[in-house]
Design a protein around this motif. Structure first.
Motif, PDB file in Angstrom:
ATOM      1  N   ALA A  71       0.836  -1.202   0.000  1.00  0.00           N
ATOM      2  CA  ALA A  71       0.000   0.000   0.000  1.00  0.00           C
ATOM      3  C   ALA A  71       0.873   1.255   0.000  1.00  0.00           C
ATOM      4  CB  ALA A  71      -0.933  -0.002   1.206  1.00  0.00           C
ATOM      5  N   ILE A  72       1.955   1.219   0.753  1.00  0.00           N
ATOM      6  CA  ILE A  72       2.883   2.359   0.790  1.00  0.00           C
ATOM      7  C   ILE A  72       3.508   2.558  -0.592  1.00  0.00           C
ATOM      8  CG2 ILE A  72       5.059   3.211   1.759  1.00  0.00           C
ATOM      9  CD1 ILE A  72       4.210   1.666   4.375  1.00  0.00           C
TER      10      ILE A  72
ATOM     11  N   LEU B 224       2.928  16.213  -0.115  1.00  0.00           N
ATOM     12  CA  LEU B 224       2.248  15.723   1.085  1.00  0.00           C
ATOM     13  C   LEU B 224       2.174  14.199   1.072  1.00  0.00           C
ATOM     14  CD1 LEU B 224       0.662  16.182   3.719  1.00  0.00           C
ATOM     15  CD2 LEU B 224      -1.410  16.336   2.294  1.00  0.00           C
ATOM     16  N   LEU B 225       1.796  13.617  -0.065  1.00  0.00           N
ATOM     17  CA  LEU B 225       1.734  12.154  -0.151  1.00  0.00           C
ATOM     18  C   LEU B 225       3.114  11.532  -0.022  1.00  0.00           C
ATOM     19  CD1 LEU B 225      -0.899  11.279  -2.892  1.00  0.00           C
ATOM     20  CD2 LEU B 225      -1.035  10.858  -0.444  1.00  0.00           C
ATOM     21  N   GLU B 226       4.135  12.166  -0.599  1.00  0.00           N
ATOM     22  CA  GLU B 226       5.507  11.659  -0.467  1.00  0.00           C
ATOM     23  C   GLU B 226       5.912  11.599   1.003  1.00  0.00           C
ATOM     24  OE1 GLU B 226       8.452  13.739  -2.783  1.00  0.00           O
ATOM     25  OE2 GLU B 226       7.217  13.610  -4.587  1.00  0.00           O
ATOM     26  N   THR B 227       5.628  12.688   1.731  1.00  0.00           N
ATOM     27  CA  THR B 227       5.982  12.741   3.154  1.00  0.00           C
ATOM     28  C   THR B 227       5.186  11.710   3.947  1.00  0.00           C
ATOM     29  OG1 THR B 227       6.486  15.088   2.915  1.00  0.00           O
ATOM     30  CG2 THR B 227       6.150  14.263   5.156  1.00  0.00           C
ATOM     31  N   ALA B 228       3.889  11.615   3.661  1.00  0.00           N
ATOM     32  CA  ALA B 228       3.046  10.641   4.361  1.00  0.00           C
ATOM     33  C   ALA B 228       3.536   9.219   4.098  1.00  0.00           C
ATOM     34  CB  ALA B 228       1.595  10.800   3.924  1.00  0.00           C
TER      35      ALA B 228
ATOM     36  N   ASP C 193       6.067   4.337   5.918  1.00  0.00           N
ATOM     37  CA  ASP C 193       7.123   3.329   5.783  1.00  0.00           C
ATOM     38  C   ASP C 193       7.901   3.182   7.089  1.00  0.00           C
ATOM     39  OD1 ASP C 193       8.687   1.462   4.207  1.00  0.00           O
ATOM     40  OD2 ASP C 193      10.271   2.973   4.266  1.00  0.00           O
ATOM     41  N   ALA C 194       8.249   4.306   7.696  1.00  0.00           N
ATOM     42  CA  ALA C 194       8.975   4.261   8.974  1.00  0.00           C
ATOM     43  C   ALA C 194       8.133   3.578  10.042  1.00  0.00           C
ATOM     44  CB  ALA C 194       9.367   5.672   9.407  1.00  0.00           C
TER      45      ALA C 194
ATOM     46  N   VAL D 190      -0.654   5.173   6.849  1.00  0.00           N
ATOM     47  CA  VAL D 190      -1.020   4.160   5.850  1.00  0.00           C
ATOM     48  C   VAL D 190      -2.509   4.287   5.537  1.00  0.00           C
ATOM     49  CG1 VAL D 190      -1.173   1.706   5.327  1.00  0.00           C
ATOM     50  CG2 VAL D 190       0.798   2.566   6.598  1.00  0.00           C
ATOM     51  N   ALA D 191      -3.330   4.285   6.559  1.00  0.00           N
ATOM     52  CA  ALA D 191      -4.780   4.310   6.355  1.00  0.00           C
ATOM     53  C   ALA D 191      -5.241   5.576   5.635  1.00  0.00           C
ATOM     54  CB  ALA D 191      -5.488   4.183   7.698  1.00  0.00           C
TER      55      ALA D 191
END
Length: 194
Positions: free
Chosen positions: A121-122, A136-140, A145-146, A158-159
């Protein structure tokens, strides 16, 4: 990471350009001469739909015709409905602006983004972030992932990120931004201590 399932899930969610990313990585990851024509066909079909939606009718028609030739060899992915739809797209390149293509199925299963394990999903979120240039999506995705690597598979990153790429509603994006802002603040507070 299951790039096929990620690509199909992105395709089925209407993220045709993003679907191209994991599918291309899968296709290019195979040795030359052993690359799966079916994957190449799904790649081309994804981009054909995207080009149709963007108004590039000649690109959509050309890729639809080419994809048909590659998709005729598919075994793992059910493509009969897609083949018929691509034939219609080749004849009417604006079809992708009026109608969604049929869902893809892998081994008889329609795969949605919600069906992917957290790591996949990530990767789907990363593909959307990359193709849309969405910071924003890149940072999220990086925070998700972390979190997953730290054993927090139910991370709100993730959600929320998956919910947003499934249905890009402003309220979901706002919640995602709030979580990103809180994490950034927490990280800068910790950095300030040292």
């Amino acid at each position: 990471m299951d790039r096929l399932r990620i690509g199909v899930a992105l395709y089925n969610s209407g993220r045709y350009l993003a679907a191209h990313e994991p599918l291309e990585a899968l296709w290019l990851g195979s040795p030359a001469g052993q690359r799966d024509d079916c994957i190449q066909g799904v790649l081309q079909a994804s981009v054909a739909v995207y080009k149709s939606q963007e108004g590039n009718d000649s690109g959509a028609a050309g890729l639809a015709k080419s994809a048909i030739g590659y998709l005729n060899v598919c075994e793992e992915i059910a493509v009969d409905d897609l083949l018929a739809w691509l034939g219609r797209l080749a004849a009417d390149p604006g079809l992708g602006r009026r109608e969604r293509p049929p869902e893809l199925r892998v081994e008889c299963e329609a795969i949605d983004l919600d069906d992917l394990p957290p790591e996949d999903a990530i990767a789907a979120v990363e593909a959307v972030a990359e193709t849309e240039g969405d910071e924003l999506l890149e940072t999220a995705a990086a925070y998700a992932d972390a979190d997953v690597r730290d054993g927090k598979e139910t991370s709100p990153f993730v959600a929320l990120a998956v919910a947003y790429i499934n249905t890009p509603r402003p309220i979901v994006r706002q919640r995602l931004r709030e979580h990103v802002d809180r994490r950034r603040t927490r990280e800068s507070d910790v950095e300030g201590l040292f």
